[in-house]
Design an enzyme around this catalytic site. Sequence first.
Site, PDB file in Angstrom:
ATOM      1  N   GLU A  17    -107.253  19.015 -22.091  1.00  0.00           N
ATOM      2  CA  GLU A  17    -106.557  17.854 -22.655  1.00  0.00           C
ATOM      3  C   GLU A  17    -105.367  18.277 -23.516  1.00  0.00           C
ATOM      4  O   GLU A  17    -104.316  17.636 -23.509  1.00  0.00           O
ATOM      5  CB  GLU A  17    -107.523  17.027 -23.523  1.00  0.00           C
ATOM      6  CG  GLU A  17    -108.627  16.312 -22.759  1.00  0.00           C
ATOM      7  CD  GLU A  17    -109.882  17.184 -22.556  1.00  0.00           C
ATOM      8  OE1 GLU A  17    -109.781  18.426 -22.655  1.00  0.00           O
ATOM      9  OE2 GLU A  17    -110.945  16.608 -22.278  1.00  0.00           O
ATOM     10  N   LYS A  19    -103.522  20.942 -23.234  1.00  0.00           N
ATOM     11  CA  LYS A  19    -102.431  21.400 -22.387  1.00  0.00           C
ATOM     12  C   LYS A  19    -101.571  20.206 -21.972  1.00  0.00           C
ATOM     13  O   LYS A  19    -100.358  20.206 -22.097  1.00  0.00           O
ATOM     14  CB  LYS A  19    -102.983  22.084 -21.149  1.00  0.00           C
ATOM     15  CG  LYS A  19    -101.943  22.452 -20.112  1.00  0.00           C
ATOM     16  CD  LYS A  19    -102.594  22.811 -18.784  1.00  0.00           C
ATOM     17  CE  LYS A  19    -101.555  23.082 -17.713  1.00  0.00           C
ATOM     18  NZ  LYS A  19    -100.759  24.287 -17.978  1.00  0.00           N
ATOM     19  N   LYS A 116    -100.210  40.797 -26.380  1.00  0.00           N
ATOM     20  CA  LYS A 116    -101.634  40.609 -26.132  1.00  0.00           C
ATOM     21  C   LYS A 116    -102.486  40.797 -27.390  1.00  0.00           C
ATOM     22  O   LYS A 116    -102.245  41.665 -28.199  1.00  0.00           O
ATOM     23  CB  LYS A 116    -102.109  41.563 -25.046  1.00  0.00           C
ATOM     24  CG  LYS A 116    -101.798  41.025 -23.651  1.00  0.00           C
ATOM     25  CD  LYS A 116    -101.974  42.083 -22.625  1.00  0.00           C
ATOM     26  CE  LYS A 116    -103.408  42.517 -22.572  1.00  0.00           C
ATOM     27  NZ  LYS A 116    -104.248  41.632 -21.767  1.00  0.00           N
ATOM     28  N   ARG A 522    -100.913  27.421 -21.782  1.00  0.00           N
ATOM     29  CA  ARG A 522    -101.247  28.057 -20.513  1.00  0.00           C
ATOM     30  C   ARG A 522    -102.678  28.562 -20.489  1.00  0.00           C
ATOM     31  O   ARG A 522    -103.141  29.212 -21.421  1.00  0.00           O
ATOM     32  CB  ARG A 522    -100.305  29.245 -20.242  1.00  0.00           C
ATOM     33  CG  ARG A 522     -98.907  28.814 -19.858  1.00  0.00           C
ATOM     34  CD  ARG A 522     -98.854  28.341 -18.425  1.00  0.00           C
ATOM     35  NE  ARG A 522     -98.918  29.455 -17.504  1.00  0.00           N
ATOM     36  CZ  ARG A 522     -97.847  30.071 -17.013  1.00  0.00           C
ATOM     37  NH1 ARG A 522     -96.636  29.703 -17.368  1.00  0.00           N
ATOM     38  NH2 ARG A 522     -97.983  31.079 -16.174  1.00  0.00           N
ATOM     39  N   ASP A 606    -100.014  47.423  -6.762  1.00  0.00           N
ATOM     40  CA  ASP A 606     -99.576  46.985  -8.094  1.00  0.00           C
ATOM     41  C   ASP A 606    -100.648  47.248  -9.136  1.00  0.00           C
ATOM     42  O   ASP A 606    -101.803  46.880  -8.946  1.00  0.00           O
ATOM     43  CB  ASP A 606     -99.298  45.475  -8.082  1.00  0.00           C
ATOM     44  CG  ASP A 606     -98.067  45.123  -7.258  1.00  0.00           C
ATOM     45  OD1 ASP A 606     -97.113  45.920  -7.262  1.00  0.00           O
ATOM     46  OD2 ASP A 606     -98.074  44.056  -6.619  1.00  0.00           O
ATOM     47  N   CYS A 650     -95.382  46.553 -15.116  1.00  0.00           N
ATOM     48  CA  CYS A 650     -94.266  45.864 -15.763  1.00  0.00           C
ATOM     49  C   CYS A 650     -94.502  45.642 -17.250  1.00  0.00           C
ATOM     50  O   CYS A 650     -95.003  44.605 -17.655  1.00  0.00           O
ATOM     51  CB  CYS A 650     -93.963  44.545 -15.078  1.00  0.00           C
ATOM     52  SG  CYS A 650     -95.415  43.641 -14.555  1.00  0.00           S
ATOM     53  N   GLU A 672     -90.657  47.909 -15.378  1.00  0.00           N
ATOM     54  CA  GLU A 672     -89.743  46.975 -16.036  1.00  0.00           C
ATOM     55  C   GLU A 672     -88.860  47.766 -16.984  1.00  0.00           C
ATOM     56  O   GLU A 672     -89.353  48.546 -17.783  1.00  0.00           O
ATOM     57  CB  GLU A 672     -90.589  45.959 -16.810  1.00  0.00           C
ATOM     58  CG  GLU A 672     -89.796  44.992 -17.625  1.00  0.00           C
ATOM     59  CD  GLU A 672     -90.700  43.935 -18.265  1.00  0.00           C
ATOM     60  OE1 GLU A 672     -91.588  43.419 -17.564  1.00  0.00           O
ATOM     61  OE2 GLU A 672     -90.515  43.670 -19.447  1.00  0.00           O
ATOM     62  N   HIS A 701     -87.367  37.577 -15.732  1.00  0.00           N
ATOM     63  CA  HIS A 701     -87.927  36.550 -16.609  1.00  0.00           C
ATOM     64  C   HIS A 701     -86.871  35.535 -17.028  1.00  0.00           C
ATOM     65  O   HIS A 701     -87.188  34.533 -17.652  1.00  0.00           O
ATOM     66  CB  HIS A 701     -88.559  37.186 -17.848  1.00  0.00           C
ATOM     67  CG  HIS A 701     -89.726  38.053 -17.497  1.00  0.00           C
ATOM     68  ND1 HIS A 701     -90.864  37.555 -16.916  1.00  0.00           N
ATOM     69  CD2 HIS A 701     -89.923  39.384 -17.590  1.00  0.00           C
ATOM     70  CE1 HIS A 701     -91.723  38.531 -16.688  1.00  0.00           C
ATOM     71  NE2 HIS A 701     -91.166  39.659 -17.087  1.00  0.00           N
TER      72      HIS A 701
HETATM   73  N1  GLN Z   1     -96.217  42.236  -6.261  1.00  0.00           N
HETATM   74  C1  GLN Z   1     -96.327  41.306  -7.324  1.00  0.00           C
HETATM   75  C2  GLN Z   1     -95.196  40.307  -7.268  1.00  0.00           C
HETATM   76  O1  GLN Z   1     -94.136  40.661  -6.871  1.00  0.00           O
HETATM   77  C3  GLN Z   1     -96.316  42.024  -8.662  1.00  0.00           C
HETATM   78  C4  GLN Z   1     -96.513  41.063  -9.804  1.00  0.00           C
HETATM   79  C5  GLN Z   1     -96.765  41.716 -11.163  1.00  0.00           C
HETATM   80  O2  GLN Z   1     -96.428  42.832 -11.406  1.00  0.00           O
HETATM   81  N2  GLN Z   1     -97.348  41.000 -12.082  1.00  0.00           N
HETATM   82  O3  GLN Z   1     -95.335  39.163  -7.622  1.00  0.00           O
HETATM   83 ZN    ZN Z   2     -94.571  43.229 -12.484  1.00  0.00          ZN
END
Ligand code: GLN
Ligand code: ZN
Length: 762
Positions: A17, A19, A116, A522, A606, A650, A672, A701
């Site tokens: 609710e 959110k 985090k 979120r 990943d 990342c 990143e 981003h």
């Molecule tokens: N392969 C994923 C993507 O491109 C990697 C996402 C991530 O690093 N969180 O969405």
């Molecule tokens: Zn990533």
Amino acid sequence: MTDIASLGYPRLGARRELKRALESYWSGKSGADELLATAKDLRLAHWKVQQAAGIDVIPSNDFSLYDHVLDAARMVGAIPQRYASLKNASDLDLYFAMARGTQRDGQTFAAMEMTKWFDTNYHYIVPEIENAQKFQLNSTKIIDEFIEAKEAGIRTRPVLLGPVSFLLLSKPVSADGVPLQELPNLLPVYAEVLEKLAQAGADWVQIDEPCLVLDLDQTQQAAYQEAYARLSATKRPRLMLTSYFAGLAENLNLAANLPVDGLHVDLVRAPQQLDDVLAQLPAEKILSLGVVDGRNVWRADLDAALAKVQKALSALGAERAQIAPSCSLMFSPHDVELETELDSDLRSWLSFARQKLDELNLLKRAAQDGVNSVAEEFSANRKALESRRNSPRVHNPETRQRLDAADDSMLHRQHDYQTRKAAQAQKLSLPPLPTTTIGSFPQTPEVRAKRAARKKGELTQEQYDEFLKSEITRTIQEQEKMGLDVLVHGEFERSDMVEYFGEKLTGIAFTQNGWVQSYGSRAVRPPIIFGDVTRPEAMTVRWSAYAQSLTKKAVKGMLTGPVTILEWSFVRDDQPRSETCRQLALAIRDEVIDLESAGIGVIQIDEPAFREGLPLQKARQADYLKWAIECFQLASSGVKDETQIHTHMCYAEFDQIMDAIERMDADVISIEASRSKMTLLDAFKQRQYSRDIGPGVYDIHSPNIPAQDEMETLIENAKQVVPIERLWVNPDCGLKTRKWDEVIPALTHMVNAAQAARKKLR
Ligand code: GLN
Ligand code: ZN
């Protein structure tokens, strides 16, 4: 009599609710009054749930409109300078501007940073502290909510983030700043808050000092002494000093002897600390026993928890003990009862926040009146646990046998990186500074609509698959047009990089309403890994092979790594996490080998959550790194020399895991880097990282489209640190959240930048 205490309850509401109320307010669809009314209703509902469950010590101020650390920053007036000109904004809008950024009168106010919360998947807002920061009591939320509860007839124990943890979790505004040095300025405000709470009638306050479980240096330990000496000199409520997420370890003596009235310890993460705590706790203090797991979804083993409680009771007496969850319940989903689609077996193994309250209650009654007084409930608990222990769905002998048989040879590629690099160069014949992306392309409203339609049965599987193929075709064509070197299929079949794999593997379940807050409004619904993992069939080969059939260029197969699947799930607690991770690794290994057989010569695994798994205490980190690296190796080493393995991470802090990354032995890592302007490559240089690196040159981003020369500059910076023959050109992360009309120009600029840089090489 022994009280049962709750340290915090989920905030968003069983049906999220909060959110909806937040997002409606942010979009201007509803006013502040409506938002605040929803928030008030939720607080009351949550107090009532806890009261009805028989909880003796009910928390207040555990609620937050966005984040409890931001609340603390606001409480002490730590409002960063840049918001000063946010004139005529209401308190509420200033608060949200700090949380999310805003634009007003053509001016942009950047949000505060988010990071985090310890080793959870919750993100808090990082307070910004100046040198000689001025603090003042700026918000009375904690007092107001105590009074609000009191007026509703509910006596609460307000939750307050302790001053030392507050500063240790903050960042300095200027490079030479040390937030902890501002402690003497901060303490008067904390003293004032405590006095006001006492005046309002609070007799206890839960003061959270989670940093007590971290490795603390002498200055930090001294800060604790100073802070609590100062606070004990005020007319204040009694203080329950609360630690969680790990044992107090080296800081036990410090924590046990601070001038407070009670100590809460996490006996789920660190059961072994109970004896030491009992030995060291001064005679006048109350001990709060965190025996029900606040961070996981499993039904408690009541007999085991009761044994701990009884041990404490016989050492301390009933009056000096409290029974509690290990930490706030905000890390658990709300209520198992809402999971009508889970089968009854699985449901009987689970306990969410609402059920954990009942578990506390049963423990209290058993401790007070003997187990016989709750014999039926304990026996139901034993039965559920036994059904879980013995279920064929939990145990798969084949997975076990294969892992038992796995030896070290499965952890290593056939040859070293140099040899592989030569084989791959021949096979792939890529230009210098090869360009690629991280995997996903835009998840457009259309992609999401088709997925939803398939779920509702409005599309047949065949129609849905045809749609995915058309998206892949378009994505391959666009990438060829842009001139990228290593292509991807775009990940359109995935709603989420963990959920997709979780749904294809056995031993993993999904909930309908198992939401936990990630940040602000979120929430995520983590998968629940309940049993041995197997891969009944290939999970991605079909899509990667289809993409490869459309082009002569190499298509990169995309997988989520075992450590990341583990970190972003609720994990079974009946075996070590390392064992569960090894099972996931084996499934991914099979997929990697199948991709290779299907003609995929480049495969990316990943691991964006690799660093997250790092234990909070240094003493435990080496063990984690050892098994996490081995899991990645197990997943990735089954292929020939000429097959190129990529990984992707990342975030910007690599210092602690540099050696680990080297030992993972991926041929290429993408990271990143664009925001830090490549400075983080220094870590790679210092450690003489020897393999290929793709530092991101496109900040995904942001909706901004970087110009070619900006990216050329970034490539130029990277060239200073990474030898040209090991350098790749790629974005920071996947392009899932971007729009096609952003990624086409941005990637075109990226390819042009790489080409311009190649020309300079001749
Ligand atoms: N392969 C994923 C993507 O491109 C990697 C996402 C991530 O690093 N969180 O969405
Ligand atoms: Zn990533």
